[in-house]
Design a protein around this motif. Sequence first.
Motif, PDB file in Angstrom:
ATOM      1  N   TYR A 194      37.254  32.040  34.135  1.00 41.23           N
ATOM      2  CA  TYR A 194      37.203  31.631  32.319  1.00 41.23           C
ATOM      3  C   TYR A 194      36.156  31.313  31.812  1.00 41.23           C
ATOM      4  N   ARG A 225      41.931  20.657  36.664  1.00 35.98           N
ATOM      5  CA  ARG A 225      41.520  19.563  35.090  1.00 35.98           C
ATOM      6  C   ARG A 225      42.650  19.025  34.301  1.00 35.98           C
ATOM      7  N   ASN A 258      45.357  29.725  36.431  1.00 34.77           N
ATOM      8  CA  ASN A 258      44.376  29.354  36.184  1.00 34.77           C
ATOM      9  C   ASN A 258      42.911  29.676  36.364  1.00 34.77           C
ATOM     10  N   PRO A 259      42.808  31.802  35.835  1.00 41.53           N
ATOM     11  CA  PRO A 259      41.691  31.851  36.797  1.00 41.53           C
ATOM     12  C   PRO A 259      40.388  31.830  36.532  1.00 41.53           C
TER      13      PRO A 259
HETATM   14  N1  GLN Z   1      38.496  23.690  32.536  1.00 50.25           N
HETATM   15  C1  GLN Z   1      37.910  23.961  33.411  1.00 50.25           C
HETATM   16  C2  GLN Z   1      35.703  23.702  33.131  1.00 50.25           C
HETATM   17  O1  GLN Z   1      35.480  23.432  32.068  1.00 50.25           O
HETATM   18  C3  GLN Z   1      36.647  25.930  34.180  1.00 50.25           C
HETATM   19  C4  GLN Z   1      38.259  26.010  34.773  1.00 50.25           C
HETATM   20  C5  GLN Z   1      38.324  27.562  34.821  1.00 50.25           C
HETATM   21  O2  GLN Z   1      36.911  28.112  34.952  1.00 50.25           O
HETATM   22  N2  GLN Z   1      39.694  28.181  35.602  1.00 50.25           N
HETATM   23  O3  GLN Z   1      35.182  23.410  34.136  1.00 50.25           O
END
Ligand code: GLN
Length: 294
Positions: A200, A99, A197-198
């Motif tokens: 999250y 992303r 970037n776990p």
């Molecule tokens: N940024 C991602 C999303 O919103 C989430 C990535 C993550 O959980 N590391 O889809």
Amino acid sequence: MADDIWTVRRILDWTRGYLERKGDEHPRLSAEWLISDACGLSRMEIYLNFDRPLSPDELARMHEGVERRAAGEPLQYVTGEMPFRHIVLRCEKGVLIPRPETEVLVDVALEALDAAGTDEPLVLEPCTGTGCIALSLAGERPGTHVVSTDLSPAAVALAMRNRDALSLGDAVDVLECDLVAGVDPELMGSFDLIVSNPPYIPSAVLAEQVPAEVKDFEPHLALDGGQDGLDLFRRILDLAPIALKSGGALVVELFEESLEQAAALVRAQGGWARVEVREDLTHRPRILLAVREG
Ligand code: GLN
């Protein structure tokens, strides 16, 4: 020109209209990417080759891509690639698509690396996915060595392919394991940086608010951060004092509503000289930067 010939222009117009009716929010962009992929043309070349007819093979590939996209599958899985900073990564179902906010995470990580004051920094990167973070760091700062890990065999295989395609085999190790379980214990205590970037997204947010394009197609293992989104962050934070050398940095991407709580967890742990929250490109709190004392 006969109406039954599918030229680049005709397939572009048709695909855009069709995907628009199927609910694609960016139908022109999708049509351009799909044509690029099917015909081997750059986005610019599409516009310079409007009258070029598609071969039967190109038409067949286009047809398959359009149907997958119309069913809601992310474009990057359909075309199999995603540009990220200075590189292009292979993307496959089963592995999270990089992303834009993770490009900002890399900026913060580079800042921490440059502050480390060594020409050959050692970096630990749990939850590597496509390898986008490790490969950017190693590519943009030659001399950096990254140890990346992932629990998912599909992610490890893809990260290795991406690494080998960029000839970064000497700079990036990719290990299939839970966080640091497979990392050489002798390296613990010598990392200049942990970047990650776990997964999250809080479980309830993932279930109720995340768009179907993400929820139905991307791996929940890479997204679900548990009840408050901080399950993996807590485990990484517990490891940080053991893995980092003194003065080392922790740089983690997190859910926009979790940053305050994450910063409080770091302060409560102690041993940190500095804790900062950085925003993503949409000005949401997104990245935690913490630097060890010493
Ligand atoms: N940024 C991602 C999303 O919103 C989430 C990535 C993550 O959980 N590391 O889809």
